[in-house]
Design an enzyme around this catalytic site. Structure first.
Site, PDB file in Angstrom:
ATOM      1  N   SER A 147       0.038   1.051  -1.782  1.00 21.43           N
ATOM      2  CA  SER A 147       0.220   2.161  -0.841  1.00 21.43           C
ATOM      3  C   SER A 147      -0.534   1.891   0.454  1.00 21.43           C
ATOM      4  O   SER A 147      -1.405   1.013   0.510  1.00 21.43           O
ATOM      5  CB  SER A 147      -0.323   3.429  -1.493  1.00 21.43           C
ATOM      6  OG  SER A 147      -0.363   4.490  -0.565  1.00 21.43           O
ATOM      7  N   SER A 148      -0.207   2.657   1.492  1.00 20.22           N
ATOM      8  CA  SER A 148      -0.988   2.618   2.736  1.00 20.22           C
ATOM      9  C   SER A 148      -1.754   3.927   2.925  1.00 20.22           C
ATOM     10  O   SER A 148      -2.393   4.123   3.960  1.00 20.22           O
ATOM     11  CB  SER A 148      -0.069   2.432   3.937  1.00 20.22           C
ATOM     12  OG  SER A 148       0.659   1.250   3.811  1.00 20.22           O
ATOM     13  N   THR A 189       5.441  11.681   3.030  1.00 16.57           N
ATOM     14  CA  THR A 189       4.034  11.863   2.730  1.00 16.57           C
ATOM     15  C   THR A 189       3.469  13.065   3.487  1.00 16.57           C
ATOM     16  O   THR A 189       3.998  13.443   4.511  1.00 16.57           O
ATOM     17  CB  THR A 189       3.291  10.578   3.168  1.00 16.57           C
ATOM     18  OG1 THR A 189       3.994   9.507   2.580  1.00 16.57           O
ATOM     19  CG2 THR A 189       1.847  10.582   2.822  1.00 16.57           C
ATOM     20  N   ASP A 222       7.856   0.816  -2.630  1.00 14.44           N
ATOM     21  CA  ASP A 222       6.562   0.330  -2.115  1.00 14.44           C
ATOM     22  C   ASP A 222       6.122  -0.960  -2.805  1.00 14.44           C
ATOM     23  O   ASP A 222       5.174  -1.609  -2.378  1.00 14.44           O
ATOM     24  CB  ASP A 222       5.473   1.402  -2.257  1.00 14.44           C
ATOM     25  CG  ASP A 222       5.474   2.359  -1.082  1.00 14.44           C
ATOM     26  OD1 ASP A 222       6.185   2.091  -0.108  1.00 14.44           O
ATOM     27  OD2 ASP A 222       4.763   3.382  -1.138  1.00 14.44           O
ATOM     28  N   ASN A 268       7.231   9.311  -1.013  1.00 14.63           N
ATOM     29  CA  ASN A 268       7.562   8.128  -0.219  1.00 14.63           C
ATOM     30  C   ASN A 268       8.477   8.519   0.930  1.00 14.63           C
ATOM     31  O   ASN A 268       7.996   9.076   1.906  1.00 14.63           O
ATOM     32  CB  ASN A 268       8.144   6.990  -1.069  1.00 14.63           C
ATOM     33  CG  ASN A 268       8.211   5.696  -0.252  1.00 14.63           C
ATOM     34  OD1 ASN A 268       7.423   5.536   0.682  1.00 14.63           O
ATOM     35  ND2 ASN A 268       9.104   4.800  -0.576  1.00 14.63           N
ATOM     36  N   THR A 287       2.662  12.122  -1.662  1.00 12.87           N
ATOM     37  CA  THR A 287       3.963  11.683  -1.139  1.00 12.87           C
ATOM     38  C   THR A 287       5.063  11.593  -2.186  1.00 12.87           C
ATOM     39  O   THR A 287       4.804  11.466  -3.387  1.00 12.87           O
ATOM     40  CB  THR A 287       3.810  10.292  -0.485  1.00 12.87           C
ATOM     41  OG1 THR A 287       4.988   9.977   0.239  1.00 12.87           O
ATOM     42  CG2 THR A 287       3.553   9.192  -1.497  1.00 12.87           C
ATOM     43  N   GLY A 310       3.085   8.704   7.224  1.00 16.56           N
ATOM     44  CA  GLY A 310       3.555   7.737   8.214  1.00 16.56           C
ATOM     45  C   GLY A 310       3.771   6.340   7.674  1.00 16.56           C
ATOM     46  O   GLY A 310       3.837   5.387   8.451  1.00 16.56           O
ATOM     47  N   GLY A 311       3.852   6.195   6.334  1.00 17.66           N
ATOM     48  CA  GLY A 311       4.114   4.863   5.765  1.00 17.66           C
ATOM     49  C   GLY A 311       3.091   3.856   6.249  1.00 17.66           C
ATOM     50  O   GLY A 311       1.881   4.100   6.205  1.00 17.66           O
ATOM     51  N   ARG A 350      -1.322   7.865  -8.211  1.00 17.12           N
ATOM     52  CA  ARG A 350      -0.172   7.121  -7.719  1.00 17.12           C
ATOM     53  C   ARG A 350       0.882   6.985  -8.825  1.00 17.12           C
ATOM     54  O   ARG A 350       0.532   6.859 -10.016  1.00 17.12           O
ATOM     55  CB  ARG A 350      -0.669   5.735  -7.317  1.00 17.12           C
ATOM     56  CG  ARG A 350       0.348   4.784  -6.762  1.00 17.12           C
ATOM     57  CD  ARG A 350       0.827   5.196  -5.420  1.00 17.12           C
ATOM     58  NE  ARG A 350       1.473   4.116  -4.677  1.00 17.12           N
ATOM     59  CZ  ARG A 350       2.177   4.343  -3.585  1.00 17.12           C
ATOM     60  NH1 ARG A 350       2.345   5.569  -3.126  1.00 17.12           N
ATOM     61  NH2 ARG A 350       2.718   3.340  -2.927  1.00 17.12           N
TER      62      ARG A 350
HETATM   63  O1  DON Z   1       2.229   5.045  -0.211  1.00 11.69           O
HETATM   64  C1  DON Z   1       2.685   4.707   0.867  1.00 11.69           C
HETATM   65  O2  DON Z   1       2.084   3.981   1.641  1.00 11.69           O
HETATM   66  C2  DON Z   1       4.033   5.267   1.316  1.00 11.69           C
HETATM   67  N1  DON Z   1       4.812   5.596   0.163  1.00 11.69           N
HETATM   68  C3  DON Z   1       3.803   6.433   2.213  1.00 11.69           C
HETATM   69  C4  DON Z   1       5.077   7.049   2.719  1.00 11.69           C
HETATM   70  C5  DON Z   1       4.895   7.925   3.885  1.00 11.69           C
HETATM   71  O3  DON Z   1       3.851   8.040   4.448  1.00 11.69           O
HETATM   72  C6  DON Z   1       6.114   8.607   4.361  1.00 11.69           C
HETATM   73  N2  DON Z   1       5.817   9.441   5.479  1.00 11.69           N
HETATM   74  N3  DON Z   1       6.239   9.321   6.570  1.00 11.69           N
END
Ligand code: DON
Length: 568
Positions: A448-449, A377, A419, A397, A395, A469-470, A104
């Protein structure tokens, strides 16, 4: 005699294939994804899956293929594939040992808690999402080198050769890529103050050649991971960043290390699920949600049925409320993981759940724990011919990260600083609320997720799965596992199935548009749920690999992207 043997053999095959289909539910159309006998790579681009599989064919293992696939995604899928971002790896070796690698991004040494706030304490718009101040110290090169050094079999030059060729010789823009690039066209110009490689009114079928990236990768191939963190590449990167106003220094890069972590592992029925630990919230939240829903008969309720959606949504709310309060970088905050994932705590969290009406988000908050314990991501899945499996989510982000493109080096930089929780209670880009546990500090990793996950059944490898997908990553991985385990869909059906999401706040169920029955939506609304079909045109782009009863592998490459499974 021979004929008799052949007959018996044919009978056996038909019985075993019947058996395989018997396990699929009525919801299933029995459509499987790509089937391979020995090994498979599923990723967001065909070129990357092919290069990964090629490395396996050359005798490499999953960790060699990881390096190749990740870098090929950086070339052909710059939307999320990266050198300028970070990620997480979950692995399961053929002998059953499992582990996690955290690569990360980190906050720069000069970062401060209030760096995104103005004099009145308000969040300065876009500062944590666009341009040089949004960039965290990239971890990707450290991550792929760390994993490959510990477990890989081939040498780095062999692995990176086809990737460098891809950057040098070019790849072709897909329809979906054309749309994405067009969407970001003006932002690329605005952030970079000039045209970049991707500002050429690119159309589907056009070829992209990235000579600068080929040269960067060539230097990394020759000089190793330190080229990125201490060598010529590091110097060029810091020079570029500082000219753009960044606080990142050479010392920041030199100090970056990927970290081995203990993954989160838990049981759900007869499955053992292993997923990413903090600084990702993925594993903890997945563990929480699955433990909260385990006592309910989801299978009986049916796939995407009213009752199944209610149970999942209510468990999701409670997990995301805990996430926002308790989770952050474990090197900086004490996280009561044992309690947060204990059955006693989680079943108590669901005590006020009722099928009659939603539990309002403002009545949920985080659970009470008395005293702390001392304690845009992309995802790809790989299973190699030696029986090792990996799940990797990586990712920048947002799509193309901070939109800041290092022309001389050929890659985009992340906007992962968003984040962090810039201000308690203030939602970030994904609408996630954070607190002290995820506040900014020098060298801290932002929460993070990302949820790269490996599932075992009866002690054997069963599934590798993950998604972008954040904030919706956790719930997309959850639904994919349940789609297979509870609702008996194939891997391909499981990743393609319509998805929904609840993250506590805002107090609504996000649903993929035009995917759910109108009657079902009306029933949910009548119970008091707010449905939002506008927020996300798609929820997640899941890629996964499933081990079938006969020992073959089924790839699930999500139809929502250009994702492709390649195997042999
Ligand atoms: O680490 C995380 O949770 C976010 N930065 C992920 C971002 C992400 O999945 C973007 N995609 N749609």
């Amino acid at each position: 005699m021979n004929r008799l043997l052949l007959l018996c053999f044919a009978l056996l095959i038909s019985i075993s294939s019947c058996k395989k289909d018997e396990k699929l539910s009525k919801t299933s159309t029995n459509k499987r994804g790509l089937i391979a006998k020995k090994a498979m790579v599923v990723s967001a681009r065909e070129e990357a899956s092919k290069i990964g599989a090629e490395i396996l064919k050359q005798g490499g293992n999953a960790f060699d293929a990881m390096m190749a696939t990740e870098m090929a995604l950086a070339v052909a899928y710059p939307y999320a594939g990266n050198l300028g971002g970070g990620g997480f790896l979950i692995y399961r070796m053929a002998d059953g040992t499992k582990g996690a690698l955290d690569y990360r991004e980190k906050a720069p040494l000069a970062a401060t808690k209030d760096m995104y706030l103005d004099d009145d304490g308000n969040v300065i718009k876009d500062l944590s999402t666009v341009g040089s101040m949004a960039v965290g110290i990239p971890g990707t090169i450290a991550g792929i080198f760390e994993a490959q050094k510990r477990f890989g079999k081939l040498d780095v030059t062999t692995i990176l050769k086809p990737v460098i060729a891809l950057a040098k010789n070019g790849y072709y823009i897909t329809d979906k890529q054309e749309k994405r690039i067009a969407h970001y066209d003006s932002m690329f110009r605005a952030v970079n103050g000039k045209e970049i490689l991707y500002n050429n009114n690119l159309k589907s079928g056009d070829q992209i050649i990235n000579t600068a990236l080929a040269e960067t990768l060539q230097r990394i191939s020759k000089n190793g991971r330190d080229e990125f963190y201490k060598g010529e590449t590091a110097k060029k990167l810091v020079e570029f960043l500082q000219a753009k106003g960044s606080i990142i220094t050479l010392e920041d890069l030199a100090k970056y290390e990927a970290k081995w972590r203990d993954p989160i592992s838990f049981q759900y029925d007869d499955l053992t699920i292993t997923s990413m630990s903090p600084p990702s919230s993925g594993g903890v939240c997945l563990n929480q949600i699955m433990t909260m829903v385990e006592p309910f008969d989801l299978k009986d309720y049916g796939h995407n049925s009213l009752k199944a959606i209610q149970v999942l949504v209510e468990a999701e709310k409670r997990a995301y409320a805990d996430r926002s309060y308790y989770l952050g970088d474990p090197d900086f905050v004490d996280i009561p993981i044992k309690t947060l994932t204990s059955e006693v705590y989680l079943h108590k969290r669901m005590e006020n759940f009722s099928f009659k009406s939603p539990t309002p988000a403002d009545s949920i908050s985080h659970g009470d724990i008395v005293g702390y314990e001392s304690d845009e991501t992309t995802h790809y899945s790989i299973v190699d011919q030696f029986g090792n499996a990996i799940a990797v989510t990586t990712t920048l982000n947002g799509g193309y990260g901070s939109k800041l493109y290092v022309e001389e080096l050929g890659f985009f930089l992340n906007n992962e600083m968003d984040d962090f929780s810039s201000k308690p209670g203030e939602p970030n880009y994904y609408g996630l609320i954070g607190a002290e546990a995820n506040s900014i500090a020098p060298e801290k990793r932002m929460l993070s997720s990302m949820t790269p996950t490996i599932v075992e059944k009866d002690g054997e490898f069963y599934m590798s799965v993950g998604t972008p997908g954040g904030s919706t990553i956790i719930t997309s991985v959850l639904q994919t596992i349940l789609n297979i385990h509870e609702f008996e869909l194939t891997m391909q059906e499981a990743v393609n199935a319509p998805r929904f999401h609840n993250q506590w706040l805002p107090d609504e169920i996000r649903m993929e548009p035009h995917s759910f029955d109108k009657k079902l939506i009306k029933e949910l609304e009548a119970l008091g749920y707010t449905i939002n079909e506008e927020r996300s045109p798609i929820i997640g782009i899941v890629d996964g690999i499933l081990m079938l009863d006969d020992g073959t592998l089924e790839g699930g490459a999500d139809k929502r992207g250009d994702d492709t499974a390649v195997g042999f």
